[in-house]
Design an enzyme around this catalytic site. Structure first.
Site, PDB file in Angstrom:
ATOM      1  N   HIS A  82       0.732  -1.351   0.233  1.00 21.48           N
ATOM      2  CA  HIS A  82      -0.237  -0.010  -0.297  1.00 21.48           C
ATOM      3  C   HIS A  82       1.361   1.616   0.279  1.00 21.48           C
ATOM      4  CE1 HIS A  82      -3.548   2.450   1.041  1.00 21.48           C
ATOM      5  NE2 HIS A  82      -2.810   3.461   2.043  1.00 21.48           N
ATOM      6  N   ARG A 168     -14.767  11.707   7.410  1.00 25.31           N
ATOM      7  CA  ARG A 168     -13.848  12.892   7.732  1.00 25.31           C
ATOM      8  C   ARG A 168     -13.824  13.820   6.286  1.00 25.31           C
ATOM      9  NH1 ARG A 168      -9.241   7.846   7.135  1.00 25.31           N
ATOM     10  NH2 ARG A 168      -8.450   9.737   7.858  1.00 25.31           N
ATOM     11  N   SER A 183      -7.931   3.246   8.700  1.00 26.93           N
ATOM     12  CA  SER A 183      -9.294   3.175   8.333  1.00 26.93           C
ATOM     13  C   SER A 183      -7.870   2.475   6.461  1.00 26.93           C
ATOM     14  CB  SER A 183      -9.012   4.556   7.101  1.00 26.93           C
ATOM     15  OG  SER A 183      -9.094   4.958   6.084  1.00 26.93           O
ATOM     16  N   LYS A 187      -8.819  -1.945   5.942  1.00 28.95           N
ATOM     17  CA  LYS A 187      -9.210  -2.429   4.627  1.00 28.95           C
ATOM     18  C   LYS A 187      -8.004  -3.572   4.141  1.00 28.95           C
ATOM     19  CE  LYS A 187      -8.969   1.718   2.943  1.00 28.95           C
ATOM     20  NZ  LYS A 187      -9.704   2.922   2.647  1.00 28.95           N
TER      21      LYS A 187
HETATM   22  N1  URA Z   1      -6.373   6.519   2.565  1.00 32.37           N
HETATM   23  C1  URA Z   1      -7.182   5.769   3.724  1.00 32.37           C
HETATM   24  O1  URA Z   1      -7.481   4.760   2.440  1.00 32.37           O
HETATM   25  N2  URA Z   1      -7.967   6.937   4.418  1.00 32.37           N
HETATM   26  C2  URA Z   1      -6.793   6.912   4.949  1.00 32.37           C
HETATM   27  O2  URA Z   1      -7.618   8.013   5.833  1.00 32.37           O
HETATM   28  C3  URA Z   1      -6.133   8.239   4.161  1.00 32.37           C
HETATM   29  C4  URA Z   1      -5.623   7.481   3.304  1.00 32.37           C
END
Ligand code: URA
Length: 436
Positions: A82, A168, A183, A187
């Site tokens: 990521h 947010r 966040s 995922k």
């Molecule tokens: N990318 C994300 O998926 N969430 C965040 O809070 C910031 C960047």
């Protein structure tokens, strides 16, 4: 549930119990807590922060708010990368097929760009026929058969994050480390990974402007990822200069194919090989960094990842003939203009933020979440810091939808470059590795 006392407790800086966090995430996902109350909680978290225990509880509750990816047993480790995003950051595109060829399974669930930073899905959307939105069953079968998939989050994966992220965005609570950590990791943890490498960028075109803030975010994600059972490492990388020589959706796909054909720019290659090497070490496939890097570089040189790329895009609906035809075009935009240097010397600056802003304004990025984008615009042939340019030598090319737009971007793009008489060594790309 009575949510108000929890908001008040967090407002006063008190610690929430894991069970309370799990309950409010469950209730919010089910639509039983109104947005205005959740927005108040997010603001309280923004100012008061969350402890490590609270952040873990929030991350796991968000992960469990929907369906995770469940893969059959298989000796191939499941891995992903990521990036916090930047200009010209196309690493995921060559990395996914490389990792598949190195014997990994790669469910790369990616996102779209907002503002100046590009999104992997937007780049892939520039490929004729390519499908980025796939059902869970297809994601799993493609990973099992091809070894890799790059696609978007499904509606049933981590729905809590989708709802919270939208709030947010609208409530000024995006830049909070515990909220970013939960966040991103909710995922990634829903992919059921064995190992994860995080590319946390710092610099004028990054989410985190300073190295210190990037380090704080990386340390928090590495600690939490490992605590939740996924071997997690992070690299801190410089995002003051674009990655590679091309930025803009289709132009980045082209450069990714160049990288897979070993013609890619050195900095892109370095990050692709580095990311693969970390995952080889993290999963025990290699004992240390040097043999891991060699394994990854040899695999890339073998040409197998280039073939795997074709296999992946065809599995996701791409028309290979149309793709290859498009690859052969020098530009898919109507107007192409060269930006020329006014003096000879060495490039001392190639400003990622300014370049990202120009591309966004040419239509290559989004000002709002649902805006349409132009996949063909961007810049290529970027001269990078440390390189020599002659007077009237090319600093980059602009690809624009109309010649007037290309012309209007010239002054802004020129100002992204600084030319010095003396050569200064370019800043290192990977500045730190953070592991548990
Ligand atoms: N990318 C994300 O998926 N969430 C965040 O809070 C910031 C960047």
């Amino acid at each position: 549930m009575n949510f108000l006392p929890l908001i008040e407790n967090k407002r006063e800086g008190k610690t929430l119990a894991a069970a309370q966090i799990q309950e409010f995430i469950r209730e919010f996902t089910a639509g039983k807590i109104p947005d205005y109350q959740m927005a108040a909680m997010l603001m309280a978290i923004y100012f008061r922060g969350l402890s490590t225990v609270e952040t873990t509880a929030l991350t796991l509750a968000m992960r469990d708010s929907g369906d995770g990816l469940k893969f059959p047993r298989d000796p191939r480790p499941i891995v992903d990368k990521h990036s916090t995003g930047g200009i010209g950051d196309k690493v995921s595109l060559p990395l996914a097929p490389l990792l598949a060829c190195l014997g990994f399974r790669v469910p790369m669930i990616s996102g779209r760009g907002l503002g100046i930073t590009g999104g992997t899905l937007d780049k892939l959307d520039s490929i004729p026929g390519f499908q980025t939105l796939l059902p869970v069953k297809k994601i799993i079968s493609q990973v099992q058969q091809v070894g890799c998939v790059i696609c978007g989050q499904t509606d049933t994966m981590v729905p809590a994050d989708k709802k919270i992220y939208a709030l947010r965005d609208a409530s000024g609570t995006v830049p909070s480390i515990p909220l970013i950590v939960s966040s991103i990791l909710s995922k990634k943890l829903a992919e059921n990974l064995d190992a994860l490498i995080l590319d946390v960028k710092f610099g004028n075109a990054a989410f985190m402007q300073t190295k210190a803030d990037a380090r704080k975010l990386a340390q928090a994600m590495v600690a939490l990822g490992n605590q939740c059972g996924t071997n997690t490492r992070a690299i801190l990388t410089d995002m003051n200069t674009p990655l590679g020589r091309a930025a803009g959706n289709w132009l980045e796909v082209k450069e990714s194919v160049d990288c897979l054909e070993n013609k890619g720019p050195a900095d892109l290659l370095e990050l692709v090989i580095d990311s693969a090497a970390h995952l080889l070490v993290q999963t025990g496939k290699s004992k240390s960094s040097a043999p891991a890097r060699k394994l990854a570089a040899d695999c890339l040189n073998s040409g197998a990842p280039r073939k795997k790329w074709d296999e992946m895009i065809v599995a996701q609906g791409a028309n290979l003939d149309a793709f290859n035809k498009r690859l052969r075009l020098d530009s898919t935009s109507e107007a192409v203009l060269e930006i020329k240097s006014e003096k000879s010397g060495f490039v001392s600056k190639c400003d990622a933020r300014k370049i990202g802003e120009v591309i966004r304004d040419l239509g290559g990025g989004r000002l709002a979440k649902d805006s349409a984008i132009n996949y063909d615009v961007g810049v290529d042939g970027l001269a990078k810091p440390g390189e020599h340019v002659e007077k009237s030598g090319v600093l980059c090319r602009i690809h624009a939808a109309r010649s007037a737009q290309a012309k209007s971007a010239v002054t802004r793009l020129k100002s992204a470059f600084e030319i010095s008489a003396k050569r200064m060594a370019p800043a290192p790309l990977v500045v730190e590795i953070i592991s548990r």
